[in-house]
Design a protein around this motif. Structure first.
Motif, PDB file in Angstrom:
ATOM      1  N   ALA A 159      99.046 101.053 131.673  1.00 51.14           N
ATOM      2  CA  ALA A 159      99.546 101.080 130.296  1.00 51.14           C
ATOM      3  C   ALA A 159      98.888 102.208 129.508  1.00 51.14           C
ATOM      4  O   ALA A 159      99.553 102.941 128.763  1.00 51.14           O
ATOM      5  CB  ALA A 159      99.278  99.736 129.625  1.00 51.14           C
ATOM      6  N   GLN A 160      97.567 102.359 129.721  1.00 57.64           N
ATOM      7  CA  GLN A 160      96.851 103.410 128.992  1.00 57.64           C
ATOM      8  C   GLN A 160      97.329 104.806 129.420  1.00 57.64           C
ATOM      9  O   GLN A 160      97.543 105.687 128.586  1.00 57.64           O
ATOM     10  CB  GLN A 160      95.348 103.267 129.243  1.00 57.64           C
ATOM     11  N   ILE A 161      97.511 104.985 130.735  1.00 58.97           N
ATOM     12  CA  ILE A 161      97.953 106.300 131.222  1.00 58.97           C
ATOM     13  C   ILE A 161      99.362 106.597 130.704  1.00 58.97           C
ATOM     14  O   ILE A 161      99.653 107.694 130.235  1.00 58.97           O
ATOM     15  CB  ILE A 161      97.928 106.343 132.768  1.00 58.97           C
ATOM     16  N   LEU A 221      91.498 115.564 133.576  1.00 59.55           N
ATOM     17  CA  LEU A 221      90.450 115.599 132.549  1.00 59.55           C
ATOM     18  C   LEU A 221      90.448 114.304 131.749  1.00 59.55           C
ATOM     19  O   LEU A 221      89.396 113.734 131.446  1.00 59.55           O
ATOM     20  CB  LEU A 221      90.665 116.802 131.632  1.00 59.55           C
ATOM     21  N   TYR A 222      91.649 113.810 131.424  1.00 58.81           N
ATOM     22  CA  TYR A 222      91.740 112.557 130.668  1.00 58.81           C
ATOM     23  C   TYR A 222      91.189 111.390 131.490  1.00 58.81           C
ATOM     24  O   TYR A 222      90.430 110.556 130.990  1.00 58.81           O
ATOM     25  CB  TYR A 222      93.193 112.300 130.269  1.00 58.81           C
ATOM     26  N   LEU A 223      91.582 111.351 132.775  1.00 56.65           N
ATOM     27  CA  LEU A 223      91.111 110.265 133.637  1.00 56.65           C
ATOM     28  C   LEU A 223      89.595 110.276 133.754  1.00 56.65           C
ATOM     29  O   LEU A 223      88.944 109.234 133.744  1.00 56.65           O
ATOM     30  CB  LEU A 223      91.741 110.393 135.022  1.00 56.65           C
ATOM     31  N   PHE A 279      87.088 107.566 135.555  1.00 57.92           N
ATOM     32  CA  PHE A 279      87.223 108.072 136.931  1.00 57.92           C
ATOM     33  C   PHE A 279      86.293 109.269 137.094  1.00 57.92           C
ATOM     34  O   PHE A 279      86.719 110.415 137.062  1.00 57.92           O
ATOM     35  CB  PHE A 279      88.682 108.424 137.235  1.00 57.92           C
ATOM     36  N   ARG A 280      85.011 108.988 137.266  1.00 51.75           N
ATOM     37  CA  ARG A 280      84.008 110.043 137.223  1.00 51.75           C
ATOM     38  C   ARG A 280      83.884 110.805 138.536  1.00 51.75           C
ATOM     39  O   ARG A 280      83.375 111.903 138.563  1.00 51.75           O
ATOM     40  CB  ARG A 280      82.630 109.435 136.899  1.00 51.75           C
ATOM     41  N   LEU A 340      90.522 109.934 143.168  1.00 52.30           N
ATOM     42  CA  LEU A 340      89.451 109.687 142.201  1.00 52.30           C
ATOM     43  C   LEU A 340      88.915 108.269 142.376  1.00 52.30           C
ATOM     44  O   LEU A 340      89.617 107.379 142.844  1.00 52.30           O
ATOM     45  CB  LEU A 340      89.959 109.848 140.768  1.00 52.30           C
ATOM     46  N   TRP A 341      87.680 108.095 141.961  1.00 49.27           N
ATOM     47  CA  TRP A 341      87.029 106.788 142.089  1.00 49.27           C
ATOM     48  C   TRP A 341      86.381 106.440 140.761  1.00 49.27           C
ATOM     49  O   TRP A 341      85.714 107.274 140.153  1.00 49.27           O
ATOM     50  CB  TRP A 341      86.003 106.838 143.213  1.00 49.27           C
TER      51      TRP A 341
END
Lengths: 188, 367
Positions: free
Chosen positions: A10-12, A43-45, A51-52, A74-75
């Motif tokens: 939902a956020q994405i 970059l947003y993630l 998702f570092r 990504l993790w």
């Protein structure tokens, strides 16, 4: 896990409405985005959704569809979600934005992909050669690169082996033993 | 007067480097001002070769990515195929896999003991630990038939069941190793040369850790408690009790302490595995390998190797050949961008020690 993933989607979707998601069992989540959106999505993630860790950038050649695929994996260490960000690039003009300012190690992946698949990364600063040296053929990890043809063209037989003799039949002639039935179809 | 920088080539053949790779160093006096990693001596194109092979043939290639550590690669290959194909592994197969993975971790760390000390000129330690590693290779030989490359874990389980009396041998070897680790402490960690050469050397700045994608003992040596066995448990790690050792220093010394503690934890894990080992099947049959079609799909699976995260991305297009196989090794991230960023300012004599402590493995970078 399901609620966490739904909330993430939902956020994405609120920020990138054109992103297409696909849900899997467990902690896996898939996202497909346009290649133009890749740096901003990543970059947003990383900065806003936790998702570092960039685990991997995989590359696939889908020659039948005339496309290359890049998969950024990504993790998220806090939510324990593994996110696959897929993007497709046209084979005719393979160009995509560089992302090594987001994760420094992407630089190494991009150097490899540039060499093995021939994708250009705009803004990538890195030495020209990575693994291959003086390569003048098409990039070798493309599906239309024929390994066997390349080897025959580039290398030559050792002196005395020009006839490319069949090892099995030579041994059987020398020793007098017959070639077993199962091996006959591989012998000339 | 400004001093002129000299270029020095470290490698591709160098006793302090694992595998063939080169680091081009610019130095002023003994101090490094810039470093650049050059690879390209070992590319075997395993991933390209795999595209012409079928799904079963792959697993004989995949263990060969990194010489000192073949089992994590086998494990990720097997698990990625299982993930796409929806194949289950019997409980006993999972326990045996964990035992093999942990034995492999101990063997890797013993090899690291040798490399880390060898790079500082302390060769006795290397001869001890390589000798002790051979006892683990003996176990592998009995279990799998191979000492270094095992080709043992395959999609659906493992290839053979444990031989008669094998677990007793494992326990005896663990008892022996535990005694030896005390000697290692005296020779290595209590040694003032080792302390002086490693404390405060090769520091990975904590603020750069996320940007560089640092994993494994290097990450835990910087105080971050991260381990795939806990974060994303695979096989039966969620049923086992063990700790994730961390240190704060982020230098070679801290990473050495982390690895030392990991050997103890691995011994603890193997004892639990042997204790809980269920009976039953160790392998679920797969179809005729020549006709085995894996349904279309993709999967990325990860394993915690002795040097950090090893991942494997497999793609199937629904044929008997894989579409793509792609390995991610710990060294791929550590030995290029991270190494190049931490070497400036270091002494040239410490380069080999820093590379060893980051878990550099050149064959894994080029594959």
């Amino acid at each position: 896990m399901k609620e966490i993933k739904d909330k993430m989607i939902a956020q994405i979707k609120a920020v990138f409405p054109e992103a297409v998601n696909k849900d899997y069992d467990g902690n896996r989540l898939d996202l497909t985005v346009n290649k133009e959106a890749v740096p901003s999505v990543l970059l947003y993630l990383k900065d806003s959704m936790g998702f570092r860790h960039l685990s991997h950038i995989a590359y696939v050649d889908w020659i039948e569809q005339g496309e290359f695929e890049l998969v950024y994996i990504l993790w998220s260490p806090l939510d324990k979600v593994k996110l696959y960000v897929h993007t497709r690039i046209n084979r005719e003009n393979p160009v995509i934005e560089n992302i090594d300012m987001i994760w420094r190690q992407a630089n190494t992946y991009e150097r490899e992909i540039r060499e093995m698949l021939g994708i250009e990364f705009t803004g990538l600063v890195a030495p020209d050669e990575f693994i291959l040296e003086d390569w003048d053929d098409i990039p070798p990890f493309r599906k239309d690169f024929d390994t066997l043809e390349y080897v025959n063209r580039t290398f030559w037989h050792r002196p005395g082996r020009e006839d490319a003799q069949d090892v099995r039949s030579t041994i059987s002639e020398r020793s007098g033993e017959e070639i077993p039935d199962f091996a006959k179809k591989y012998s000339r | 007067m400004r001093e002129k920088a000299t270029t020095i080539y470290l490698g591709p053949q160098h006793p302090g480097i694992t595998g063939n790779m080169m680091v081009r160093l610019k130095v002023i006096g003994d101090t490094i001002v810039s470093a650049q990693t050059e690879v390209g001596y070992l590319h075997r194109a395993f991933e390209k070769l795999q595209e012409r092979r079928n799904w079963l043939q792959g697993f004989t290639l995949m263990c060969r990515f990194c010489v000192p550590e073949s089992d994590p690669m086998e494990n990720v290959y097997a698990r990625s195929v299982e993930a796409i194909d929806g194949r289950e592994v019997p409980e006993r197969g999972k326990y045996i896999r964990v035992m093999v993975l942990e034995l492999a971790r101990i063997a890797t760390q013993l090899m690291w003991y040798a490399g880390q000390n060898g790079s500082l000129g302390l060769y006795t330690m290397g001869q001890w630990s390589i000798g002790d590693r051979d006892y683990i290779l003996d176990l592998f030989e009995e279990l799998t038939g191979g000492r270094v490359y095992h080709m043992y874990q395959w999609p659906g389980g493992v290839r053979r069941d444990l031989p008669e009396g094998f677990t007793d041998k494992v326990l005896r070897t663990l008892d022996y190793l535990e005694k030896r680790l005390k000697d290692y402490d005296d020779l290595m960690f209590a040694n003032s040369i080792f302390q002086k050469r490693t404390q405060g050397v090769g520091i990975v700045p904590k603020e750069n850790i996320i940007e560089h994608g640092v994993v494994g003992p290097v990450l835990r040596g910087a105080g971050i408690r991260s381990d795939i066995r806990i974060d994303e448990p695979y096989e039966v790690y969620d049923k086992l009790d063990f700790e994730i050792p961390t240190q704060e220093g982020s230098d070679i010394w801290a990473r050495a302490l982390v690895r030392r503690a990991e050997v103890h934890q691995s011994i603890r894990i193997i004892r639990q595995v042997i204790d809980q080992m269920p009976s039953g099947e160790y392998f679920n049959k797969f179809p005729n390998p020549l006709k085995w079609i894996v349904p279309a799909g993709d999967a990325y699976v990860r394993v915690e190797s002795g040097r950090g995260e090893v991942g494997f991305y497999a793609v199937s297009d629904g044929t008997i050949h894989p579409r793509r196989m792609h390995l991610r090794g710990a060294a791929y991230v550590h030995a290029i961008t991270l190494l190049e960023s931490i070497l400036p300012g270091q002494n040239i004599a410490d380069v080999s020690a820093i590379m060893n402590s980051l878990g550099t493995c050149a064959p894994e970078i080029e594959r």
